[in-house]
Design a protein around this motif. Structure first.
Motif, PDB file in Angstrom:
ATOM      1  N   ASP A   1       0.843  -1.194   0.000  1.00  0.00           N
ATOM      2  CA  ASP A   1       0.000   0.000   0.000  1.00  0.00           C
ATOM      3  C   ASP A   1       0.880   1.246   0.000  1.00  0.00           C
ATOM      4  O   ASP A   1       1.918   1.275   0.633  1.00  0.00           O
ATOM      5  CB  ASP A   1      -0.895  -0.011   1.235  1.00  0.00           C
ATOM      6  N   ALA A   2       0.419   2.306  -0.681  1.00  0.00           N
ATOM      7  CA  ALA A   2       1.219   3.513  -0.801  1.00  0.00           C
ATOM      8  C   ALA A   2       1.149   4.372   0.437  1.00  0.00           C
ATOM      9  O   ALA A   2       1.787   5.409   0.499  1.00  0.00           O
ATOM     10  CB  ALA A   2       0.755   4.309  -2.019  1.00  0.00           C
ATOM     11  N   GLY A   3       0.385   4.001   1.427  1.00  0.00           N
ATOM     12  CA  GLY A   3       0.229   4.833   2.595  1.00  0.00           C
ATOM     13  C   GLY A   3      -0.893   5.842   2.391  1.00  0.00           C
ATOM     14  O   GLY A   3      -1.619   5.823   1.400  1.00  0.00           O
ATOM     15  N   VAL A   4      -1.019   6.755   3.340  1.00  0.00           N
ATOM     16  CA  VAL A   4      -2.026   7.808   3.255  1.00  0.00           C
ATOM     17  C   VAL A   4      -1.531   8.862   2.264  1.00  0.00           C
ATOM     18  O   VAL A   4      -0.396   9.339   2.377  1.00  0.00           O
ATOM     19  CB  VAL A   4      -2.270   8.444   4.638  1.00  0.00           C
ATOM     20  N   ILE A   5      -2.381   9.188   1.318  1.00  0.00           N
ATOM     21  CA  ILE A   5      -1.972  10.130   0.268  1.00  0.00           C
ATOM     22  C   ILE A   5      -2.759  11.417   0.407  1.00  0.00           C
ATOM     23  O   ILE A   5      -4.005  11.400   0.424  1.00  0.00           O
ATOM     24  CB  ILE A   5      -2.204   9.517  -1.131  1.00  0.00           C
ATOM     25  N   GLN A   6      -2.020  12.524   0.500  1.00  0.00           N
ATOM     26  CA  GLN A   6      -2.652  13.832   0.600  1.00  0.00           C
ATOM     27  C   GLN A   6      -2.304  14.680  -0.611  1.00  0.00           C
ATOM     28  O   GLN A   6      -1.199  14.583  -1.155  1.00  0.00           O
ATOM     29  CB  GLN A   6      -2.186  14.571   1.864  1.00  0.00           C
ATOM     30  N   SER A   7      -3.252  15.502  -1.027  1.00  0.00           N
ATOM     31  CA  SER A   7      -2.973  16.443  -2.106  1.00  0.00           C
ATOM     32  C   SER A   7      -3.744  17.726  -1.872  1.00  0.00           C
ATOM     33  O   SER A   7      -4.805  17.714  -1.238  1.00  0.00           O
ATOM     34  CB  SER A   7      -3.372  15.827  -3.465  1.00  0.00           C
ATOM     35  N   PRO A   8      -3.195  18.845  -2.314  1.00  0.00           N
ATOM     36  CA  PRO A   8      -1.837  18.980  -2.826  1.00  0.00           C
ATOM     37  C   PRO A   8      -0.819  18.942  -1.683  1.00  0.00           C
ATOM     38  O   PRO A   8      -1.205  18.956  -0.528  1.00  0.00           O
ATOM     39  CB  PRO A   8      -1.867  20.374  -3.474  1.00  0.00           C
ATOM     40  N   ARG A   9       0.450  18.897  -1.978  1.00  0.00           N
ATOM     41  CA  ARG A   9       1.480  18.946  -0.943  1.00  0.00           C
ATOM     42  C   ARG A   9       1.686  20.381  -0.456  1.00  0.00           C
ATOM     43  O   ARG A   9       1.988  20.602   0.712  1.00  0.00           O
ATOM     44  CB  ARG A   9       2.817  18.397  -1.465  1.00  0.00           C
ATOM     45  N   HIS A  10       1.523  21.307  -1.353  1.00  0.00           N
ATOM     46  CA  HIS A  10       1.656  22.723  -1.013  1.00  0.00           C
ATOM     47  C   HIS A  10       0.524  23.483  -1.674  1.00  0.00           C
ATOM     48  O   HIS A  10       0.129  23.174  -2.803  1.00  0.00           O
ATOM     49  CB  HIS A  10       2.999  23.298  -1.515  1.00  0.00           C
ATOM     50  N   THR A  20      -9.522  23.492  -0.769  1.00  0.00           N
ATOM     51  CA  THR A  20      -9.939  22.112  -0.535  1.00  0.00           C
ATOM     52  C   THR A  20      -8.715  21.218  -0.451  1.00  0.00           C
ATOM     53  O   THR A  20      -7.910  21.167  -1.383  1.00  0.00           O
ATOM     54  CB  THR A  20     -10.867  21.600  -1.645  1.00  0.00           C
ATOM     55  N   LEU A  21      -8.578  20.534   0.670  1.00  0.00           N
ATOM     56  CA  LEU A  21      -7.494  19.579   0.880  1.00  0.00           C
ATOM     57  C   LEU A  21      -8.065  18.173   0.756  1.00  0.00           C
ATOM     58  O   LEU A  21      -9.189  17.916   1.216  1.00  0.00           O
ATOM     59  CB  LEU A  21      -6.874  19.771   2.273  1.00  0.00           C
ATOM     60  N   ARG A  22      -7.288  17.299   0.160  1.00  0.00           N
ATOM     61  CA  ARG A  22      -7.778  15.951  -0.144  1.00  0.00           C
ATOM     62  C   ARG A  22      -6.946  14.869   0.521  1.00  0.00           C
ATOM     63  O   ARG A  22      -5.743  15.037   0.740  1.00  0.00           O
ATOM     64  CB  ARG A  22      -7.798  15.741  -1.653  1.00  0.00           C
ATOM     65  N   CYS A  23      -7.608  13.753   0.812  1.00  0.00           N
ATOM     66  CA  CYS A  23      -6.928  12.656   1.501  1.00  0.00           C
ATOM     67  C   CYS A  23      -7.471  11.316   1.020  1.00  0.00           C
ATOM     68  O   CYS A  23      -8.694  11.113   0.937  1.00  0.00           O
ATOM     69  CB  CYS A  23      -7.128  12.782   3.010  1.00  0.00           C
ATOM     70  N   LYS A  24      -6.549  10.420   0.723  1.00  0.00           N
ATOM     71  CA  LYS A  24      -6.910   9.038   0.411  1.00  0.00           C
ATOM     72  C   LYS A  24      -6.329   8.161   1.515  1.00  0.00           C
ATOM     73  O   LYS A  24      -5.102   8.034   1.632  1.00  0.00           O
ATOM     74  CB  LYS A  24      -6.345   8.623  -0.940  1.00  0.00           C
ATOM     75  N   PRO A  25      -7.170   7.555   2.341  1.00  0.00           N
ATOM     76  CA  PRO A  25      -6.650   6.729   3.447  1.00  0.00           C
ATOM     77  C   PRO A  25      -6.144   5.381   2.952  1.00  0.00           C
ATOM     78  O   PRO A  25      -6.347   5.023   1.795  1.00  0.00           O
ATOM     79  CB  PRO A  25      -7.877   6.565   4.342  1.00  0.00           C
ATOM     80  N   ASP A  86      -5.181  30.675   8.984  1.00  0.00           N
ATOM     81  CA  ASP A  86      -5.368  29.261   8.657  1.00  0.00           C
ATOM     82  C   ASP A  86      -4.079  28.635   8.118  1.00  0.00           C
ATOM     83  O   ASP A  86      -4.029  27.422   7.903  1.00  0.00           O
ATOM     84  CB  ASP A  86      -6.474  29.093   7.612  1.00  0.00           C
ATOM     85  N   SER A  87      -3.077  29.442   7.904  1.00  0.00           N
ATOM     86  CA  SER A  87      -1.802  28.929   7.402  1.00  0.00           C
ATOM     87  C   SER A  87      -1.226  27.919   8.388  1.00  0.00           C
ATOM     88  O   SER A  87      -1.067  28.213   9.583  1.00  0.00           O
ATOM     89  CB  SER A  87      -0.810  30.079   7.193  1.00  0.00           C
ATOM     90  N   ALA A  88      -0.938  26.729   7.900  1.00  0.00           N
ATOM     91  CA  ALA A  88      -0.494  25.629   8.761  1.00  0.00           C
ATOM     92  C   ALA A  88      -0.183  24.434   7.871  1.00  0.00           C
ATOM     93  O   ALA A  88      -0.379  24.483   6.646  1.00  0.00           O
ATOM     94  CB  ALA A  88      -1.595  25.237   9.752  1.00  0.00           C
ATOM     95  N   VAL A  89       0.300  23.358   8.498  1.00  0.00           N
ATOM     96  CA  VAL A  89       0.402  22.068   7.805  1.00  0.00           C
ATOM     97  C   VAL A  89      -0.778  21.229   8.261  1.00  0.00           C
ATOM     98  O   VAL A  89      -1.002  21.069   9.470  1.00  0.00           O
ATOM     99  CB  VAL A  89       1.728  21.352   8.112  1.00  0.00           C
ATOM    100  N   TYR A  90      -1.523  20.723   7.310  1.00  0.00           N
ATOM    101  CA  TYR A  90      -2.695  19.901   7.604  1.00  0.00           C
ATOM    102  C   TYR A  90      -2.359  18.441   7.295  1.00  0.00           C
ATOM    103  O   TYR A  90      -1.928  18.108   6.199  1.00  0.00           O
ATOM    104  CB  TYR A  90      -3.887  20.366   6.770  1.00  0.00           C
ATOM    105  N   PHE A  91      -2.566  17.597   8.305  1.00  0.00           N
ATOM    106  CA  PHE A  91      -2.285  16.172   8.157  1.00  0.00           C
ATOM    107  C   PHE A  91      -3.578  15.369   8.169  1.00  0.00           C
ATOM    108  O   PHE A  91      -4.496  15.644   8.950  1.00  0.00           O
ATOM    109  CB  PHE A  91      -1.403  15.660   9.304  1.00  0.00           C
ATOM    110  N   CYS A  92      -3.616  14.384   7.330  1.00  0.00           N
ATOM    111  CA  CYS A  92      -4.654  13.374   7.340  1.00  0.00           C
ATOM    112  C   CYS A  92      -4.017  12.080   7.848  1.00  0.00           C
ATOM    113  O   CYS A  92      -2.844  11.795   7.557  1.00  0.00           O
ATOM    114  CB  CYS A  92      -5.206  13.190   5.927  1.00  0.00           C
ATOM    115  N   ALA A  93      -4.768  11.317   8.625  1.00  0.00           N
ATOM    116  CA  ALA A  93      -4.279  10.034   9.114  1.00  0.00           C
ATOM    117  C   ALA A  93      -5.410   9.025   9.050  1.00  0.00           C
ATOM    118  O   ALA A  93      -6.587   9.384   9.185  1.00  0.00           O
ATOM    119  CB  ALA A  93      -3.762  10.157  10.545  1.00  0.00           C
ATOM    120  N   SER A  94      -5.059   7.777   8.828  1.00  0.00           N
ATOM    121  CA  SER A  94      -6.060   6.719   8.935  1.00  0.00           C
ATOM    122  C   SER A  94      -5.544   5.692   9.925  1.00  0.00           C
ATOM    123  O   SER A  94      -4.332   5.576  10.146  1.00  0.00           O
ATOM    124  CB  SER A  94      -6.357   6.080   7.576  1.00  0.00           C
TER     125      SER A  94
END
Lengths: 111, 110
Positions: A1-10, A20-25, A86-94
């Protein structure tokens, strides 16, 4: 598995714009989390889902933030309108069986 | 949520063991102790977790005090790649959410 994928990176956007921030668990994981990280506040839990259903959104800072999980393989975090704070790093986790796996994060800059 | 207390920073030398402490005096009997670490410019990653007994895996060991009011993450032989922020987190049994504190920033000297 490729892990949790987030887009965009920046993402760099102007104040007032929708973001809109996206996440594939990871496939098979039944929980999905959205976190925000800043130097001042550290890692903050914004919202989490269980089997695509929002369980706890008490960390969402205000109504400008919304999150959806339309199916088991996709989630979005939307900010409308965006503000410089709102400037920050946003993390998605599964997670599965209480072990969480984090994505690489999206670095959001609102100017 | 029960709170954890960790030193803000620690320093160690390469190839030496590192003991990272965590105090959790208000822990309840059903709280699991989790450790995650965050390498520079990456998301946090799972290290280890336990309930009452000491635990070992390929990354580290977790030593839990008999009264469970403290625990220690042990890196047996630190490398430069172990430089990270280490988070000690209590997770309620049956719950999934992880609430991160400020963690300990570990510096490894060559």
């Amino acid at each position: 598995d490729a892990g949790v994928i987030q887009s965009p990176r920046h993402e760099v956007t102007e104040m007032g714009q929708e973001v809109t921030l996206r996440c594939k668990p990871i496939s098979g994981h039944d929980y999905l989390f959205w976190y925000r990280q800043t130097m001042m506040r550290g890692l903050e839990l914004l919202i989490y889902f269980n089997n695509n259903v929002p369980i706890d959104d008490s960390g969402m800072p205000e109504d400008r933030f919304s999150a959806k999980m339309p199916n088991a393989s996709f989630s979005t975090l939307k900010i409308q309108p965006s503000e410089p704070r709102d400037s920050a790093v946003y993390f998605c986790a599964s997670s599965y069986r209480a072990r969480a796996f984090f994505g690489q994060g999206t670095r959001l800059t609102v100017v | 949520d029960a709170k954890t207390t960790q030193p803000n920073s620690m320093e160690s030398n390469e190839e030496e063991p590192v003991h990272l402490p965590c105090n959790h005096s208000t822990i309840s009997g059903t709280d699991y102790i989790h450790w995650y670490r965050q390498l520079p410019s990456q998301g946090p990653e799972y290290v280890i977790h336990g309930l009452t007994s000491n635990v070992n895996n390929r990354m580290a060991s977790l030593a839990i005090a008999e009264d469970r009011k403290s625990s220690t993450l042990i890196l047996h032989r630190a490398t430069l790649r172990d430089a990270a922020v280490y988070y000690c987190i209590l997770r309620i049994q049956g719950a999934q959410k992880l609430v991160f504190g400020q963690g300990t920033r570990l510096t490894i000297n060559p």
